[in-house]
Design an enzyme around this catalytic site. Structure first.
Site, PDB file in Angstrom:
ATOM      1  N   ARG A  81       1.127  14.325  13.583  1.00  0.00           N
ATOM      2  CA  ARG A  81       1.596  14.120  12.202  1.00  0.00           C
ATOM      3  C   ARG A  81       1.573  15.379  11.337  1.00  0.00           C
ATOM      4  O   ARG A  81       0.848  15.467  10.348  1.00  0.00           O
ATOM      5  CB  ARG A  81       0.795  12.990  11.550  1.00  0.00           C
ATOM      6  CG  ARG A  81       0.881  11.698  12.330  1.00  0.00           C
ATOM      7  CD  ARG A  81       0.204  10.562  11.638  1.00  0.00           C
ATOM      8  NE  ARG A  81       0.914  10.099  10.471  1.00  0.00           N
ATOM      9  CZ  ARG A  81       0.430   9.180   9.639  1.00  0.00           C
ATOM     10  NH1 ARG A  81      -0.758   8.674   9.856  1.00  0.00           N
ATOM     11  NH2 ARG A  81       1.127   8.793   8.600  1.00  0.00           N
ATOM     12  N   ARG A 116      -8.420  -0.446   5.073  1.00  0.00           N
ATOM     13  CA  ARG A 116      -7.609   0.581   4.399  1.00  0.00           C
ATOM     14  C   ARG A 116      -6.320  -0.005   3.854  1.00  0.00           C
ATOM     15  O   ARG A 116      -5.758   0.521   2.897  1.00  0.00           O
ATOM     16  CB  ARG A 116      -7.236   1.693   5.387  1.00  0.00           C
ATOM     17  CG  ARG A 116      -8.405   2.501   5.852  1.00  0.00           C
ATOM     18  CD  ARG A 116      -7.928   3.627   6.713  1.00  0.00           C
ATOM     19  NE  ARG A 116      -6.943   4.429   5.987  1.00  0.00           N
ATOM     20  CZ  ARG A 116      -6.342   5.469   6.484  1.00  0.00           C
ATOM     21  NH1 ARG A 116      -6.606   5.864   7.705  1.00  0.00           N
ATOM     22  NH2 ARG A 116      -5.461   6.150   5.771  1.00  0.00           N
ATOM     23  N   CYS A 175      -4.233  12.519  13.404  1.00  0.00           N
ATOM     24  CA  CYS A 175      -4.937  11.244  13.335  1.00  0.00           C
ATOM     25  C   CYS A 175      -4.716  10.515  14.646  1.00  0.00           C
ATOM     26  O   CYS A 175      -4.029  11.004  15.520  1.00  0.00           O
ATOM     27  CB  CYS A 175      -4.493  10.431  12.125  1.00  0.00           C
ATOM     28  SG  CYS A 175      -2.879   9.722  12.292  1.00  0.00           S
ATOM     29  N   ASP A 189       4.992   0.362  12.025  1.00  0.00           N
ATOM     30  CA  ASP A 189       3.773  -0.266  11.496  1.00  0.00           C
ATOM     31  C   ASP A 189       3.649  -1.739  11.895  1.00  0.00           C
ATOM     32  O   ASP A 189       2.641  -2.376  11.585  1.00  0.00           O
ATOM     33  CB  ASP A 189       3.734  -0.143   9.964  1.00  0.00           C
ATOM     34  CG  ASP A 189       3.495   1.294   9.516  1.00  0.00           C
ATOM     35  OD1 ASP A 189       3.128   2.128  10.364  1.00  0.00           O
ATOM     36  OD2 ASP A 189       3.673   1.576   8.317  1.00  0.00           O
ATOM     37  N   LYS A 232       0.833  -1.204   0.000  1.00  0.00           N
ATOM     38  CA  LYS A 232       0.000   0.000   0.000  1.00  0.00           C
ATOM     39  C   LYS A 232       0.870   1.257   0.000  1.00  0.00           C
ATOM     40  O   LYS A 232       0.623   2.196  -0.773  1.00  0.00           O
ATOM     41  CB  LYS A 232      -0.902  -0.002   1.249  1.00  0.00           C
ATOM     42  CG  LYS A 232      -1.523   1.345   1.561  1.00  0.00           C
ATOM     43  CD  LYS A 232      -2.333   1.331   2.832  1.00  0.00           C
ATOM     44  CE  LYS A 232      -1.586   1.571   4.117  1.00  0.00           C
ATOM     45  NZ  LYS A 232      -1.241   2.950   4.437  1.00  0.00           N
ATOM     46  N   ASN A 233       1.883   1.281   0.871  1.00  0.00           N
ATOM     47  CA  ASN A 233       2.653   2.519   1.028  1.00  0.00           C
ATOM     48  C   ASN A 233       3.639   2.767  -0.113  1.00  0.00           C
ATOM     49  O   ASN A 233       4.295   3.807  -0.165  1.00  0.00           O
ATOM     50  CB  ASN A 233       3.358   2.543   2.387  1.00  0.00           C
ATOM     51  CG  ASN A 233       2.355   2.746   3.511  1.00  0.00           C
ATOM     52  OD1 ASN A 233       1.189   3.089   3.257  1.00  0.00           O
ATOM     53  ND2 ASN A 233       2.778   2.543   4.744  1.00  0.00           N
TER      54      ASN A 233
HETATM   55  C1  EPZ Z   1       4.573   6.887   6.506  1.00  0.00           C
HETATM   56  O1  EPZ Z   1       3.814   7.931   7.082  1.00  0.00           O
HETATM   57  C2  EPZ Z   1       3.623   5.723   6.323  1.00  0.00           C
HETATM   58  N1  EPZ Z   1       2.556   6.127   5.438  1.00  0.00           N
HETATM   59  C3  EPZ Z   1       3.086   5.281   7.675  1.00  0.00           C
HETATM   60  O2  EPZ Z   1       2.280   4.141   7.453  1.00  0.00           O
HETATM   61  C4  EPZ Z   1       4.267   4.909   8.597  1.00  0.00           C
HETATM   62  O3  EPZ Z   1       3.773   4.607   9.889  1.00  0.00           O
HETATM   63  C5  EPZ Z   1       5.246   6.094   8.688  1.00  0.00           C
HETATM   64  O4  EPZ Z   1       5.646   6.505   7.357  1.00  0.00           O
HETATM   65  C6  EPZ Z   1       6.497   5.775   9.487  1.00  0.00           C
HETATM   66  O5  EPZ Z   1       7.140   4.671   8.921  1.00  0.00           O
HETATM   67  C7  EPZ Z   1       2.754   6.089   4.121  1.00  0.00           C
HETATM   68  O6  EPZ Z   1       3.806   5.734   3.619  1.00  0.00           O
HETATM   69  C8  EPZ Z   1       1.606   6.464   3.248  1.00  0.00           C
HETATM   70  P1  EPZ Z   1       6.651  10.202   8.535  1.00  0.00           P
HETATM   71  P2  EPZ Z   1       4.381   9.427   7.089  1.00  0.00           P
HETATM   72  O7  EPZ Z   1       6.527  11.499   7.844  1.00  0.00           O
HETATM   73  O8  EPZ Z   1       5.230   9.627   5.902  1.00  0.00           O
HETATM   74  C9  EPZ Z   1       7.072  13.451  12.006  1.00  0.00           C
HETATM   75  C10 EPZ Z   1       0.427   2.711   7.916  1.00  0.00           C
HETATM   76  O9  EPZ Z   1      -0.166   2.142   8.872  1.00  0.00           O
HETATM   77  N2  EPZ Z   1       6.947  14.464  10.948  1.00  0.00           N
HETATM   78  O10 EPZ Z   1       7.808   9.331   8.177  1.00  0.00           O
HETATM   79  O11 EPZ Z   1       3.236  10.317   7.321  1.00  0.00           O
HETATM   80  C11 EPZ Z   1       5.789  12.638  12.176  1.00  0.00           C
HETATM   81  O12 EPZ Z   1       4.834  13.303  12.963  1.00  0.00           O
HETATM   82  C12 EPZ Z   1       1.094   3.992   8.172  1.00  0.00           C
HETATM   83  O13 EPZ Z   1       0.476   2.243   6.772  1.00  0.00           O
HETATM   84  C13 EPZ Z   1       7.054  15.804  11.258  1.00  0.00           C
HETATM   85  O14 EPZ Z   1       7.259  16.178  12.422  1.00  0.00           O
HETATM   86  O15 EPZ Z   1       5.297   9.381   8.372  1.00  0.00           O
HETATM   87  C14 EPZ Z   1       6.318  11.362  12.799  1.00  0.00           C
HETATM   88  O16 EPZ Z   1       6.496  11.550  14.160  1.00  0.00           O
HETATM   89  C15 EPZ Z   1       0.492   4.928   9.105  1.00  0.00           C
HETATM   90  N3  EPZ Z   1       6.917  16.728  10.248  1.00  0.00           N
HETATM   91  C16 EPZ Z   1       7.681  11.206  12.120  1.00  0.00           C
HETATM   92  O17 EPZ Z   1       8.041  12.506  11.620  1.00  0.00           O
HETATM   93  C17 EPZ Z   1       6.707  16.369   8.954  1.00  0.00           C
HETATM   94  O18 EPZ Z   1       6.589  17.249   8.087  1.00  0.00           O
HETATM   95  C18 EPZ Z   1       7.728  10.219  10.954  1.00  0.00           C
HETATM   96  O19 EPZ Z   1       6.628  10.481  10.088  1.00  0.00           O
HETATM   97  C19 EPZ Z   1       6.610  15.009   8.640  1.00  0.00           C
HETATM   98  C20 EPZ Z   1       6.741  14.068   9.652  1.00  0.00           C
END
Ligand code: EPZ
Length: 430
Positions: free
Chosen positions: A124, A403, A119, A311, A22-23
């Site tokens: 996030r 999802r 969420c 995850d 999915k991702n």
């Molecule tokens: C991706 O989310 C995945 N989603 C998530 O999959 C996964 O849990 C996550 O990466 C971590 O591996 C997709 O790929 C579509 P991040 P993403 O930006 O990209 C902080 C699932 O169940 N952050 O790597 O949104 C954030 O809050 C899921 O399939 C900022 O502070 O995650 C988090 O603490 C849910 N500012 C950390 O970084 C930003 O601008 C990592 O988030 C961006 C992120």
């Protein structure tokens, strides 16, 4: 609303085939915005987030054609794009909608996307995506819940040297796509190294992008004037693979997991081995897992790839409830990702939460009851706990699991689980 009814105690045996990731499919579909030519994508999992992504892209005037819907083969063509706002109604159901921002602004110089909002698992924010685009010359405003980004004078984004303050998966993907069509060279430091990022790079390269460094934390992109269509097959879902590895382990079963990528499972296999679970790499697309003689408690800390994926944390917690001794699980990626723990407690697990640490004492005798899924992976953790619980578990709000897990009920039934989906007309979707 749909619910699952699971009768625990069955030993899972047989073969299960893993679907596409999915991702990986999400950014790959968003990349169709980068070119007027058709993108043929295969191995897209039939899950709700991909249907949402298709709706969003269709709204932006991408022509999405599939044989049936949902499908594992899509042809996406963005001959001409509209510049309307990606609506909140669509974006709020899926945070990955933010992945349209980078390609849109790179191709047409303007993008308006609803801010995704928080969420269940944490706030996030998307600040890192936005500051990187600003560094590339975009003017970005967030007004009334919407992100409006544009390149002044209808120009193009400029290559930039970006050092991410934090590793972000979709942030890296968004900026990669933006940089692929920018003027000049971009360097992304502290970039995410997840296999899904590499899959996107491989496809962008087939579209004509000039990118090096994939698989490392420094990506170099030489922007090109135009990208073209291509054909691409999405990699196997490493989280679905990990979930079935735990399903085999927790039920003391014997599962052969096919169509997967064992190379992407290093941290999970190592952790399962530490917990006493034998996992065998049969070949480069097949794994075999059997139940441990005795499950041993083992501490686990979530990390960015190649570390243990956040995850998979809920699924690992389910396993830890059955292990002998105390497992300390530390969640470092998201600030609120232990919602499944309170439901496991209701099933009889012994879990103490202290901020980002959970201490799980096992083995606990779990008993079936009614539990609520709070997010996609939490639901998977609850399904795993229910597979070993005594009696019947009803899992509510399974729209979360839909999802991201293709045919989860059917796949589990095929290997012997007693699980069924039923519709409860008395409860409405939240
Ligand atoms: C991706 O989310 C995945 N989603 C998530 O999959 C996964 O849990 C996550 O990466 C971590 O591996 C997709 O790929 C579509 P991040 P993403 O930006 O990209 C902080 C699932 O169940 N952050 O790597 O949104 C954030 O809050 C899921 O399939 C900022 O502070 O995650 C988090 O603490 C849910 N500012 C950390 O970084 C930003 O601008 C990592 O988030 C961006 C992120």
């Amino acid at each position: 609303m749909d619910k699952f009814l699971i009768k625990g105690g069955k030993i899972l045996k047989g073969q299960v085939a893993i679907s596409g990731a999915k991702n990986s499919a999400l950014p790959i579909m968003a990349a169709s915005l980068l070119t007027a030519e058709p993108l043929h994508v295969h191995n897209i999992p039939k899950v709700r987030d991909l249907v949402t992504m298709s709706k969003l892209l269709t709204f932006m005037h991408v022509h999405v054609s599939v044989k049936e819907f949902p499908s594992s083969d899509y042809i996406l063509q963005a001959t001409k794009l509209n510049d309307e706002v990606a609506p909140y109604e669509l974006v709020k159901t899926m945070r990955a909608s933010i992945l349209t921002l980078g390609p849109l602004i790179a191709r047409v110089g303007v993008a308006r996307v609803s801010l995704p909002g928080g969420c269940a698992i944490g706030a996030r924010p998307v600040d890192l995506h936005l500051t990187a685009l600003e560094k590339m010359g975009a003017e970005v405003e967030t007004k009334a819940g919407y992100i409006e980004a544009k390149v002044p004078n209808h120009g193009r984004l400029k290559g930039a040297h970006i050092v991410f303050d934090k590793i972000t998966v979709t942030g890296t993907e968004n900026i990669l796509m933006a940089a692929a069509l920018a003027d000049g060279e971009s360097i992304l430091e502290n970039a995410a190294r997840e296999p899904e990022v590499t899959d996107l790079v491989i496809m962008l390269r087939k579209m004509g992008a000039q990118i090096t460094g994939d698989g490392t934390s420094v990506l170099k992109i030489k922007g090109v004037k135009e990208l073209h269509g291509t054909d691409h097959t999405v990699i196997p879902d490493r989280i679905e693979t990990g979930t079935f590895l735990v399903a085999g382990a927790i039920t003391g079963g014997d599962l052969t997991i096919t169509n997967c990528a064992p190379d992407h499972q290093g941290a999970i296999i190592a952790k399962l081995n530490e917990a006493g679970v034998p996992v065998e790499v049969v070949n480069d697309t097949t794994l075999h897992v059997s139940g441990a003689k005795k499950l041993i408690a083992s501490d686990m800390t979530t990390e960015e790839y190649p570390g243990f994926a956040t995850d998979m944390q809920a699924q690992y917690m389910a396993l830890a409830t059955q292990a002998q001794g105390s497992s300390i699980i530390t969640e470092t990626i998201f600030e609120n990702r232990f919602l499944h723990a309170s439901e496991m407690l209701r099933m009889g697990a012994n879990i103490a939460i202290d901020n980002r640490r959970a201490v799980v004492r096992g083995p606990a005798k779990l008993t079936g009851t009614t539990v609520q899924a709070s997010d996609l992976r939490a639901s998977a953790g609850l399904v795993l706990a229910a597979l070993v619980a005594q009696g019947e578990t009803i899992i509510d709000r399974v729209y979360h699991i839909d999802r991201g897990y293709e045919l989860i009920v059917e796949k589990l039934q095929d290997v012997g689980a007693d699980i069924e989906r039923f519709h409860d007309p008395s409860s409405s979707a939240a």
